[in-house]
Design a protein around this motif. Structure first.
Motif, mmCIF file in Angstrom:
data_model
loop_
_atom_site.group_PDB
_atom_site.id
_atom_site.type_symbol
_atom_site.label_atom_id
_atom_site.label_comp_id
_atom_site.label_asym_id
_atom_site.label_seq_id
_atom_site.Cartn_x
_atom_site.Cartn_y
_atom_site.Cartn_z
ATOM 1 N N UNK A 1 3.348 -17.038 -2.093
ATOM 2 C CA UNK A 1 1.972 -17.069 -2.549
ATOM 3 C C UNK A 1 1.596 -18.497 -2.947
ATOM 4 N N UNK A 2 0.393 -18.842 -2.570
ATOM 5 C CA UNK A 2 -0.106 -20.177 -2.907
ATOM 6 C C UNK A 2 -1.263 -20.127 -3.899
ATOM 7 N N UNK A 3 -2.237 -19.283 -3.635
ATOM 8 C CA UNK A 3 -3.468 -19.334 -4.425
ATOM 9 C C UNK A 3 -3.756 -18.053 -5.205
ATOM 10 N N UNK A 4 -2.957 -17.018 -5.059
ATOM 11 C CA UNK A 4 -3.315 -15.719 -5.638
ATOM 12 C C UNK A 4 -2.620 -15.384 -6.954
ATOM 13 N N UNK A 5 -1.769 -16.249 -7.464
ATOM 14 C CA UNK A 5 -1.065 -15.902 -8.695
ATOM 15 C C UNK A 5 -2.006 -15.820 -9.899
ATOM 16 N N UNK A 6 -2.835 -16.809 -10.101
ATOM 17 C CA UNK A 6 -3.768 -16.777 -11.237
ATOM 18 C C UNK A 6 -4.751 -15.616 -11.100
ATOM 19 N N UNK A 7 -5.371 -15.421 -9.928
ATOM 20 C CA UNK A 7 -6.249 -14.245 -9.794
ATOM 21 C C UNK A 7 -5.524 -12.921 -10.033
ATOM 22 N N UNK A 8 -4.269 -12.823 -9.621
ATOM 23 C CA UNK A 8 -3.536 -11.572 -9.856
ATOM 24 C C UNK A 8 -3.286 -11.366 -11.348
ATOM 25 N N UNK A 9 -3.030 -12.435 -12.082
ATOM 26 C CA UNK A 9 -2.875 -12.334 -13.531
ATOM 27 C C UNK A 9 -4.155 -11.865 -14.201
ATOM 28 N N UNK A 10 -5.283 -12.364 -13.708
ATOM 29 C CA UNK A 10 -6.581 -11.947 -14.243
ATOM 30 C C UNK A 10 -6.829 -10.463 -13.955
ATOM 31 N N UNK A 11 -6.553 -10.040 -12.723
ATOM 32 C CA UNK A 11 -6.732 -8.630 -12.358
ATOM 33 C C UNK A 11 -5.858 -7.747 -13.239
ATOM 34 N N UNK A 154 -11.055 -10.028 -4.888
ATOM 35 C CA UNK A 154 -11.103 -8.942 -5.868
ATOM 36 C C UNK A 154 -11.270 -9.505 -7.279
ATOM 37 N N UNK A 155 -10.530 -10.543 -7.589
ATOM 38 C CA UNK A 155 -10.639 -11.163 -8.919
ATOM 39 C C UNK A 155 -12.052 -11.699 -9.153
ATOM 40 N N UNK A 156 -12.636 -12.311 -8.143
ATOM 41 C CA UNK A 156 -14.002 -12.830 -8.266
ATOM 42 C C UNK A 156 -14.985 -11.689 -8.483
ATOM 43 N N UNK A 157 -14.818 -10.597 -7.743
ATOM 44 C CA UNK A 157 -15.697 -9.427 -7.907
ATOM 45 C C UNK A 157 -15.588 -8.847 -9.310
ATOM 46 N N UNK A 158 -14.367 -8.709 -9.802
ATOM 47 C CA UNK A 158 -14.143 -8.165 -11.153
ATOM 48 C C UNK A 158 -14.765 -9.090 -12.196
ATOM 49 N N UNK A 159 -14.544 -10.394 -12.041
ATOM 50 C CA UNK A 159 -15.097 -11.356 -12.978
ATOM 51 C C UNK A 159 -16.631 -11.297 -12.990
ATOM 52 N N UNK A 160 -17.229 -11.255 -11.810
ATOM 53 C CA UNK A 160 -18.676 -11.211 -11.681
ATOM 54 C C UNK A 160 -19.234 -9.938 -12.317
ATOM 55 N N UNK A 161 -18.607 -8.815 -12.065
ATOM 56 C CA UNK A 161 -19.038 -7.542 -12.634
ATOM 57 C C UNK A 161 -18.917 -7.565 -14.154
ATOM 58 N N UNK A 162 -17.823 -8.109 -14.677
ATOM 59 C CA UNK A 162 -17.649 -8.189 -16.125
ATOM 60 C C UNK A 162 -18.693 -9.090 -16.772
#
Length: 166
Positions: A1-11, A154-162
């Motif tokens: 994984x290169x870019x999805x670790x931080x978004x996965x932590x947020x999710x 998915x992380x962006x969608x969740x963040x936007x919805x929140x």
């Protein structure tokens, strides 16, 4: 994984917020703990590049041993369950379980020594063939990168919805 670790932590953090609302821990600390945990295993890259000079696969360092993070998670749970430091125990448990999510995600296309230090054998679900130079292009052009983009989306969608709901 290169870019999805931080978004996965947020999710992960957002997914557990409902279950731990009864704690007096601010939401931002829970999210910070999960996001920090999502990148903790890769702190070994500092050693990998600056000291080891890329001689040992960085997934073989202790920071990528599942046994290490599981042990720390058990200690954190014990602190949470049996001591008066409930907040510390819960925040470290969140961080260390997020570290395990990192390890699971790395296992998709990266070797992880799941049973190290007991068994010295790496495991990966899929292999990325070295087809391009520089080496990282082989990962970005592999189908598994679409999974990373999906996690980020998915992380962006969740963040936007929140943000809309607050």
């Amino acid at each position: 994984m290169f870019i999805a670790h931080i978004p996965s932590g947020y999710i992960y953090a957002v997914s557990i917020l409902k279950n731990i609302k009864k704690t007096a821990i601010p939401t931002r600390l829970i999210i910070f703990s999960a996001v920090l945990g999502s990148i903790l295993p890769d702190l070994d890259l500092i050693y990998f590049y600056l000291i080891d000079h890329r001689q040992t696969h960085h997934h073989k360092y202790i920071t990528h041993w599942p046994f290490f993070w599981i042990s720390l998670a058990i200690i954190s749970y014990t602190i949470y369950a049996f001591s008066s430091h409930k907040k510390l125990g819960l925040l470290t448990l969140i961080a260390f379980s997020s570290c395990m999510i990192h390890i699971i995600l790395d296992t998709i296309v990266g070797d992880i020594w799941w049973f190290f230090p007991f068994i010295d054998k790496p495991f990966a679900l899929f292999t990325v063939k070295s087809l391009y130079k520089p080496w990282w292009l082989s990962f970005i052009l592999h189908w598994s990168f679409a999974l990373e983009l999906a996690i980020c989306s998915l992380a962006i969608c969740i963040y936007t919805k929140r943000k809309k709901n607050n």
